[in-house]
Design a protein around this motif. Structure first.
Motif, PDB file in Angstrom:
ATOM      1  N   HIS A  61       1.038  -1.086   0.176  1.00 51.37           N
ATOM      2  CA  HIS A  61      -0.607  -0.151   0.329  1.00 51.37           C
ATOM      3  C   HIS A  61       0.852   1.412   0.103  1.00 51.37           C
ATOM      4  CE1 HIS A  61       0.512   0.608   4.409  1.00 51.37           C
ATOM      5  NE2 HIS A  61       0.013   2.048   4.739  1.00 51.37           N
ATOM      6  N   GLY A 134       0.523   7.174  16.474  1.00 51.29           N
ATOM      7  CA  GLY A 134       0.718   7.946  15.530  1.00 51.29           C
ATOM      8  C   GLY A 134       1.562   9.482  15.865  1.00 51.29           C
ATOM      9  N   ALA A 138       4.046  11.433  13.534  1.00 50.50           N
ATOM     10  CA  ALA A 138       3.562  13.088  13.353  1.00 50.50           C
ATOM     11  C   ALA A 138       4.386  13.901  13.453  1.00 50.50           C
ATOM     12  CB  ALA A 138       2.487  13.510  13.955  1.00 50.50           C
ATOM     13  N   PHE A 141       7.526  12.889  11.060  1.00 50.17           N
ATOM     14  CA  PHE A 141       7.373  13.560   9.774  1.00 50.17           C
ATOM     15  C   PHE A 141       7.418  14.942   9.586  1.00 50.17           C
ATOM     16  CE2 PHE A 141       5.210  15.401   6.604  1.00 50.17           C
ATOM     17  CZ  PHE A 141       4.610  14.086   4.884  1.00 50.17           C
TER      18      PHE A 141
END
Ligand code: ADP
Ligand code: NI
Length: 221
Positions: A61, A134, A138, A141
């Protein structure tokens, strides 16, 4: 169809995906796929989805993802070529591609039109963007693109990303197991934002966002 269901197709695809997903910095690498795989498998088991389709879709994916290839169809094209090279049945390839395309936020379609495998993959991918993992992803990133950590006027910070995207993922789950896992992860993100506000000695970021979004709403919105 026996070939794609065999261990060898999954093993070959795993090896291929590992070589393609070499990013270890921004949270999009093999570690992400490995986590999504586990989540997707457990969701697929409760949904009665085809485990091999889910597994193969998760593996592919993020290969040639738009962030790296600039092409929204990157993963679908990569999967098409890859499964053709293994001689996988076209019908099965189409089902894998449907499931992996659904994982993309941008290309997301309404739930009712998605296969159960697509819903498992999409929920698992989104679950990895919330909870403790998560939050870590974040900030990783954000740092990698030189983005500010805390709220900016122009909405360009990592905390702004929580409000523009991460806090909405919980409501978009499309499987029962996904919703259950998301509830706890979402709450963790909410608690994190409240704690952050306390440590910064500021008004609750959540209350502020609510207030700001109401202030920008016009009558009739
Ligand atoms: P995926 O790679 O799983 O398909 P995305 O590309 O949407 O998912 O995002 C990957 C990760 O990067 C997620 O954890 C997401 O929260 C994070 N991310 C994406 N855009 C931003 C941003 N502008 N600021 C901070 N984090 C971001
Ligand atoms: Ni992903």
């Amino acid at each position: 169809m026996s070939i794609p269901r065999s261990k060898s197709v999954i093993e070959a695809t795993e090896t291929y995906a590992r070589t393609q997903l070499t990013d270890t910095v921004t949270g999009h690498g093999w570690d992400h796929v490995d986590r999504v795989r586990q989540l997707a498998r457990s969701i697929a088991l409760s949904e009665g989805a085809d485990l091999d389709i889910v597994d193969l879709a998760v593996l592919m994916h993020d290969v040639d993802d738009v962030k790296f290839s600039g092409d929204l169809q990157g993963p679908a094209n990569a999967a098409e070529s890859w499964f053709a090279s293994l001689g996988v049945d076209l019908d099965l390839t189409a089902k894998i591609i449907e499931a992996l395309t659904a994982a993309s936020f941008t290309l997301g379609r309404p739930d009712e039109s998605l296969s159960v495998e697509a819903r498992c993959v999409r929920d698992a991918d989104r679950l990895d963007a919330i909870g403790a993992v998560g939050i870590a992803r974040a900030f990783a990133f954000g740092g990698s693109i030189g983005q500010s950590m805390l709220i900016q006027e122009d909405g360009s910070s990592t905390i702004d990303h929580f409000f523009s995207k991460l806090l909405s993922l919980n409501a978009g789950m499309s499987t029962r197991a996904g919703r259950r896992i998301a509830r706890a992860r979402h709450q963790f993100v909410v608690d994190f934002l409240e704690r952050l506000s306390t440590e910064l000695g500021q008004e609750s970021l959540l209350q502020k966002q609510l207030h700001d979004s109401m202030a920008t709403m016009r009558p009739g919105d």
